[in-house]
Design an enzyme around this catalytic site. Structure first.
Site, PDB file in Angstrom:
ATOM      1  N   GLU A 127     -11.551   2.961   6.268  1.00 17.53           N
ATOM      2  CA  GLU A 127     -10.427   3.330   7.120  1.00 17.53           C
ATOM      3  C   GLU A 127     -10.420   4.852   7.277  1.00 17.53           C
ATOM      4  O   GLU A 127      -9.642   5.560   6.631  1.00 17.53           O
ATOM      5  CB  GLU A 127      -9.101   2.838   6.528  1.00 17.53           C
ATOM      6  CG  GLU A 127      -7.932   3.011   7.501  1.00 17.53           C
ATOM      7  CD  GLU A 127      -6.605   2.545   6.922  1.00 17.53           C
ATOM      8  OE1 GLU A 127      -6.154   1.454   7.303  1.00 17.53           O
ATOM      9  OE2 GLU A 127      -6.034   3.266   6.091  1.00 17.53           O
TER      10      GLU A 127
ATOM     11  N   GLU B  42       0.826  -1.209   0.000  1.00 16.32           N
ATOM     12  CA  GLU B  42       0.000   0.000   0.000  1.00 16.32           C
ATOM     13  C   GLU B  42       0.859   1.256   0.000  1.00 16.32           C
ATOM     14  O   GLU B  42       1.600   1.503   0.951  1.00 16.32           O
ATOM     15  CB  GLU B  42      -0.905   0.034   1.234  1.00 16.32           C
ATOM     16  CG  GLU B  42      -1.763   1.293   1.301  1.00 16.32           C
ATOM     17  CD  GLU B  42      -2.486   1.474   2.620  1.00 16.32           C
ATOM     18  OE1 GLU B  42      -3.411   2.303   2.671  1.00 16.32           O
ATOM     19  OE2 GLU B  42      -2.123   0.802   3.607  1.00 16.32           O
TER      20      GLU B  42
END
Length: 271
Positions: free
Chosen positions: A249, A150
């Site tokens: 998130e 990521e």
């Protein structure tokens, strides 16, 4: 088109409750069918498995251990000289993932050393990351799991994080060249670092193995004030045929449950 699926990141949502076991039940009560989390390694595996089973939830993503956060670590994947620690952390992540029947692990890259010039250490850090990712690919493919990398923005969130753009991540994935390692797209980070979301999503969609969302710049609910047009982005992901979960998130502006109206609005619009 099939409606998108959302999972609660219980490291960010339901933090009104102190225990991850409590957050699992809260997520289920709020209507989620799946959750993800950063680090659950301070929790007893048996208690987590029991809570997950009682809540009837799927766990879709965990992170590898960050290392020594007090010493400045945030992942070890690209940190030269820490390869054995990375492998031990991967073993622990796989242990938890197997117990929780979780099929995705975010393999955290880590930070450029404090005081180092990023350009001077970039080649060595990339070589370390590629080596560690190839090892992870071998481990995870045997377990039927997917490893994810990521990009994290270096403008707001973490100025020292090594992996910071989708373009850099795509280059690394090409060098790893293994179907068990994919790209984790958090549109919050992608927007801050590069923008051009439509073209980047289209370009890198074949590499994407997981998606996360938050509004920019506040990192709050998708329907909070900010730069991103989430109805458009959701339609784009539907058009592209994204089938996986989308991780929530973000930092709720108020209580977690009060901030979930955007999901209800999205699902109502797809009926």
């Amino acid at each position: 088109m099939t409606a998108l699926k959302f999972c609660a990141n219980i490291s960010w949502l339901f933090t009104e409750l102190p225990e991850f076991t409590q957050r699992l039940q809260a997520a289920a009560s709020a209507g989620f069918r799946a959750v993800e989390a950063a680090w659950l390694y301070d929790c007893d595996i048996t208690k987590l498995v029991d809570a997950k089973t009682q809540a009837g939830l799927e766990v879709v993503l965990l992170n590898t251990p960050p290392g020594d956060m007090k010493a400045g670590d945030l992942g070890l994947g690209a940190v030269p000289g820490r390869e054995q620690e990375f492998r031990k952390g991967l073993e622990l992540a796989v242990q938890y993932a197997k117990a929780l029947d979780c099929k995705r692990i975010h393999l955290m890259a880590g930070r450029v050393p404090v005081g180092a010039d990023r350009s001077a250490v970039a080649m060595e850090m990339e070589a370390t990351f590629v080596q560690n990712l190839k090892h992870a690919a071998d481990v995870l493919s045997k377990e039927g799991m997917l490893g994810l990398i990521e990009p994290i923005n270096t403008r707001i969130t973490d100025p020292l994080y090594f992996l910071n753009s989708p373009h850099q991540a795509a280059d690394i994935l090409q060098k790893v060249s293994h179907s068990s390692i994919k790209l984790q797209m958090d549109v919050y980070h992608w927007q801050i670092m590069d923008g051009n979301l439509t073209q980047n999503i289209r370009k890198y969609f074949p590499l994407i193995g997981h998606v996360q969302i938050a509004q920019v710049p506040g990192r709050n609910e998708p329907d909070s004030a900010g730069e991103l047009n989430f109805p458009y982005l959701f339609s784009l992901l539907e058009e592209m045929g994204y089938q996986g979960y989308i991780g929530c998130e973000y930092k709720p502006l108020g209580s977690t449950v009060d901030g979930l109206k955007w999901i209800q609005d999205y699902l109502s619009s797809r009926k």
